[in-house]
Design a protein around this motif. Structure first.
Motif, mmCIF file in Angstrom:
data_model
loop_
_atom_site.group_PDB
_atom_site.id
_atom_site.type_symbol
_atom_site.label_atom_id
_atom_site.label_comp_id
_atom_site.label_asym_id
_atom_site.label_seq_id
_atom_site.Cartn_x
_atom_site.Cartn_y
_atom_site.Cartn_z
ATOM 1 N N SER A 77 1.760 -1.909 -8.999
ATOM 2 C CA SER A 77 1.816 -2.619 -7.730
ATOM 3 C C SER A 77 1.171 -1.810 -6.615
ATOM 4 C CB SER A 77 3.286 -2.873 -7.369
ATOM 5 O OG SER A 77 3.412 -3.302 -6.037
ATOM 6 N N PRO A 78 0.495 -2.487 -5.667
ATOM 7 C CA PRO A 78 -0.003 -1.779 -4.488
ATOM 8 C C PRO A 78 1.143 -1.185 -3.654
ATOM 9 C CG PRO A 78 -1.075 -3.914 -4.692
ATOM 10 C CD PRO A 78 0.038 -3.881 -5.696
ATOM 11 N N PHE A 79 2.362 -1.619 -3.923
ATOM 12 C CA PHE A 79 3.536 -1.113 -3.211
ATOM 13 C C PHE A 79 4.142 0.090 -3.923
ATOM 14 C CE2 PHE A 79 2.989 -5.507 -2.097
ATOM 15 C CZ PHE A 79 3.113 -5.477 -0.720
ATOM 16 N N GLY A 80 3.583 0.448 -5.065
ATOM 17 C CA GLY A 80 4.078 1.575 -5.846
ATOM 18 C C GLY A 80 4.871 1.095 -7.043
ATOM 19 N N GLY A 81 4.753 1.795 -8.107
ATOM 20 C CA GLY A 81 5.502 1.487 -9.319
ATOM 21 C C GLY A 81 4.706 0.665 -10.310
ATOM 22 N N ALA A 82 4.888 1.014 -11.583
ATOM 23 C CA ALA A 82 4.197 0.315 -12.665
ATOM 24 C C ALA A 82 4.757 -1.092 -12.827
ATOM 25 C CB ALA A 82 4.349 1.092 -13.967
ATOM 26 N N GLU A 137 3.844 -8.944 4.871
ATOM 27 C CA GLU A 137 3.799 -7.504 5.130
ATOM 28 C C GLU A 137 2.820 -6.844 4.166
ATOM 29 O OE1 GLU A 137 5.470 -5.803 7.584
ATOM 30 O OE2 GLU A 137 6.117 -7.790 8.276
ATOM 31 N N LEU A 138 2.031 -5.937 4.680
ATOM 32 C CA LEU A 138 1.073 -5.211 3.842
ATOM 33 C C LEU A 138 1.734 -3.999 3.196
ATOM 34 C CD1 LEU A 138 -2.048 -5.183 6.171
ATOM 35 C CD2 LEU A 138 -1.851 -6.360 3.986
ATOM 36 N N ALA A 139 1.201 -3.597 2.057
ATOM 37 C CA ALA A 139 1.615 -2.337 1.453
ATOM 38 C C ALA A 139 1.299 -1.225 2.448
ATOM 39 C CB ALA A 139 0.870 -2.121 0.137
ATOM 40 N N ALA A 169 -4.773 2.284 5.716
ATOM 41 C CA ALA A 169 -6.228 2.269 5.534
ATOM 42 C C ALA A 169 -6.905 1.311 6.515
ATOM 43 C CB ALA A 169 -6.572 1.899 4.096
ATOM 44 N N ILE A 170 -6.270 0.184 6.797
ATOM 45 C CA ILE A 170 -6.833 -0.760 7.778
ATOM 46 C C ILE A 170 -6.845 -0.128 9.165
ATOM 47 C CG2 ILE A 170 -6.418 -2.943 8.989
ATOM 48 C CD1 ILE A 170 -5.538 -4.090 6.244
#
Length: 155
Positions: free
Chosen positions: A51-56, A136-138, A144-145
């Motif tokens: 996930s872009p939020f972290g975690g497989a 909500e964005l990761a 980065a934005i």
């Protein structure tokens, strides 16, 4: 004590302010950079199966692996046919950056839920887009934005 007023008429400062205002009016290059970033984040999720939020992502169930060609040997999550990953698109204009997933089953894989006839099949959420259902964005994407925006203003 006498008050006094000084007016600054500095050509370089006025030019810098005019340049900043002009850059702020033409946001298309910034929006294109943001769209590229969003698409890259989604592509990275498929590559890393995380996930872009972290975690497989949750592993595939044995029944899913069994259905796959070759008994699921080397099976990549969410990539049986590659169509979902290939459907990721990013566009931009002067005021927005848009990330899309062009398959009807994209949302169930992004957010999880129940699917199939009578909604009997539980699908794990395997987020591949760097955004929540609430918009909500990761954290890494948001950061980065902001860096893209700051770089634009520095130029």
């Amino acid at each position: 004590m006498t008050a006094f007023k000084i007016e600054v008429d500095d050509k370089a400062v006025r030019q810098a302010l005019a340049d900043l205002a002009a850059r702020s009016r033409d946001m298309a290059p910034v929006m294109r950079a943001i769209a590229r970033l969003l698409r890259n984040d989604a592509e990275d999720a498929f590559e890393t199966q995380a996930s872009p939020f972290g975690g497989a992502w949750a592993p595939l169930k044995p029944s899913t692996l069994k259905r796959r060609k070759g008994g699921g040997a080397g099976a990549r999550i969410l990539q049986d046919s590659g169509q979902l990953a290939a459907s990721i698109g990013a566009t931009a204009d002067a005021s927005s950056a848009t990330l899309t997933a062009g398959k009807p089953y994209a949302a169930i894989h992004q957010f999880g839920g129940r699917a199939g006839r009578s909604k009997k099949v539980a699908i794990h959420a395997r987020p591949f887009l760097p955004v929540t259902r609430d918009g909500e964005l990761a954290a890494a994407t948001s950061s980065a934005i902001i860096d893209i925006l700051r770089d634009h203003l520095r130029k």
